[in-house]
Write a protein that holds these residues in place. Sequence first.
Motif, short mmCIF file in Angstrom:
data_model
loop_
_atom_site.label_atom_id
_atom_site.label_comp_id
_atom_site.label_asym_id
_atom_site.label_seq_id
_atom_site.Cartn_x
_atom_site.Cartn_y
_atom_site.Cartn_z
N UNK A 46 0.82 -1.21 0.00
CA UNK A 46 0.00 0.00 0.00
C UNK A 46 0.86 1.27 0.00
N UNK A 47 2.09 1.16 0.48
CA UNK A 47 2.97 2.33 0.50
C UNK A 47 3.40 2.75 -0.91
N UNK A 48 3.14 1.92 -1.92
CA UNK A 48 3.44 2.28 -3.30
C UNK A 48 2.33 3.12 -3.93
N UNK A 49 1.17 3.14 -3.31
CA UNK A 49 0.03 3.86 -3.89
C UNK A 49 0.24 5.37 -3.82
N UNK A 50 -0.26 6.06 -4.84
CA UNK A 50 -0.19 7.52 -4.85
C UNK A 50 -0.84 8.05 -3.58
N UNK A 51 -0.37 9.16 -3.07
CA UNK A 51 -0.86 9.71 -1.80
C UNK A 51 -2.37 9.87 -1.74
N UNK A 52 -2.97 10.31 -2.82
CA UNK A 52 -4.42 10.53 -2.82
C UNK A 52 -5.20 9.22 -2.96
N UNK A 53 -4.52 8.16 -3.35
CA UNK A 53 -5.20 6.89 -3.59
C UNK A 53 -4.94 5.87 -2.48
N UNK A 54 -4.23 6.25 -1.42
CA UNK A 54 -3.87 5.30 -0.37
C UNK A 54 -5.11 4.84 0.38
N UNK A 55 -5.27 3.53 0.40
CA UNK A 55 -6.33 2.90 1.18
C UNK A 55 -5.89 1.46 1.42
N UNK A 56 -6.61 0.74 2.24
CA UNK A 56 -6.28 -0.64 2.54
C UNK A 56 -6.36 -1.46 1.24
N UNK A 57 -5.30 -2.16 0.93
CA UNK A 57 -5.20 -3.01 -0.26
C UNK A 57 -5.31 -2.23 -1.57
N UNK A 58 -4.86 -0.99 -1.59
CA UNK A 58 -4.92 -0.20 -2.82
C UNK A 58 -3.95 -0.72 -3.88
N UNK A 59 -2.95 -1.51 -3.48
CA UNK A 59 -1.98 -2.05 -4.43
C UNK A 59 -2.34 -3.42 -4.96
N UNK A 60 -3.53 -3.90 -4.66
CA UNK A 60 -3.94 -5.24 -5.05
C UNK A 60 -3.96 -5.39 -6.57
N UNK A 61 -3.23 -6.39 -7.06
CA UNK A 61 -3.21 -6.72 -8.48
C UNK A 61 -2.36 -5.81 -9.33
N UNK A 62 -1.65 -4.84 -8.76
CA UNK A 62 -0.90 -3.87 -9.56
C UNK A 62 0.55 -4.27 -9.81
N UNK A 63 0.97 -5.44 -9.35
CA UNK A 63 2.36 -5.86 -9.56
C UNK A 63 2.54 -6.65 -10.85
N UNK A 64 1.47 -7.10 -11.46
CA UNK A 64 1.59 -7.97 -12.62
C UNK A 64 1.29 -7.27 -13.94
N UNK A 65 0.90 -6.03 -13.89
CA UNK A 65 0.64 -5.29 -15.12
C UNK A 65 1.31 -3.93 -15.03
N UNK A 66 1.44 -3.29 -16.14
CA UNK A 66 2.03 -1.96 -16.16
C UNK A 66 1.00 -1.00 -15.60
N UNK A 67 1.19 -0.54 -14.36
CA UNK A 67 0.17 0.31 -13.73
C UNK A 67 0.20 1.73 -14.29
N UNK A 68 -0.92 2.40 -14.17
CA UNK A 68 -0.95 3.79 -14.57
C UNK A 68 -0.26 4.62 -13.50
N UNK A 69 0.33 5.72 -13.93
CA UNK A 69 1.11 6.54 -13.00
C UNK A 69 0.27 7.20 -11.93
N UNK A 70 -1.02 7.30 -12.15
CA UNK A 70 -1.84 7.94 -11.13
C UNK A 70 -2.34 6.95 -10.09
N UNK A 71 -2.01 5.66 -10.25
CA UNK A 71 -2.41 4.66 -9.27
C UNK A 71 -1.29 4.36 -8.27
N UNK A 72 -0.12 4.07 -8.79
CA UNK A 72 1.04 3.78 -7.92
C UNK A 72 2.26 4.51 -8.46
#
Length: 199
Positions: free
Chosen positions: A121-147
């Motif tokens: 969750x510490x990888x999530x953008x400051x405005x998007x931080x929430x519990x499990x906000x990083x779920x599923x974002x390690x296997x695809x090219x994430x958008x810059x506004x998510x992490x």
Amino acid sequence: MGLVVTIVGLIGCCGATNESTSLLLSYFICLLLLVLLQSGLAITIFVFQEELENQITDSAKEKFALYAEPNSLAIATEPIDFVQKELQCCGLSKGPLDWSDQKYYRFATYWIKTRSKDVPDSCCERLKVSMNCGKGLAVKEPSEDAVYTKGCQAALIDYFKGNLNVIGALTIVLVGVQLVGLCGSFYLRMFLLRTPVSY
């Protein structure tokens, strides 16, 4: 260091007020030694900058290897979460993709075994931080506004290089001020030696 500078300053002050050439000479020598020490330290930092980068990288690799292990909360997990939040980075070198790469040498082994599709969750953008906000974002090219997409290795090196430049600039200013003090004490001592003492 502060105590040494204070003592040296007192020697100079006493030498000037009492018109003591021996105290002024002691002040001059102590100040000269401080200038040489500070200059040597600054040169050493800039010469060994690459070595510092290697040590930062090695230390980061060690911490990331222990991330999320049950017994490493204070040693690795909390510091990495802090770095990722403050420096706005994720992973070590490949950004969020580091958190799913099983081939990567000893990178977050426990995390990859248990949550290989997620980023912390510490990888999530400051405005998007929430519990499990990083779920599923390690296997695809994430958008810059998510992490955060920048790796922490580059972010840490940039951070330390920026601070080294500030330290270097402050050292140059401090040495300049001390050189003025050296010249002043030398001039005052020479003036006192030429002036006859009258009682």
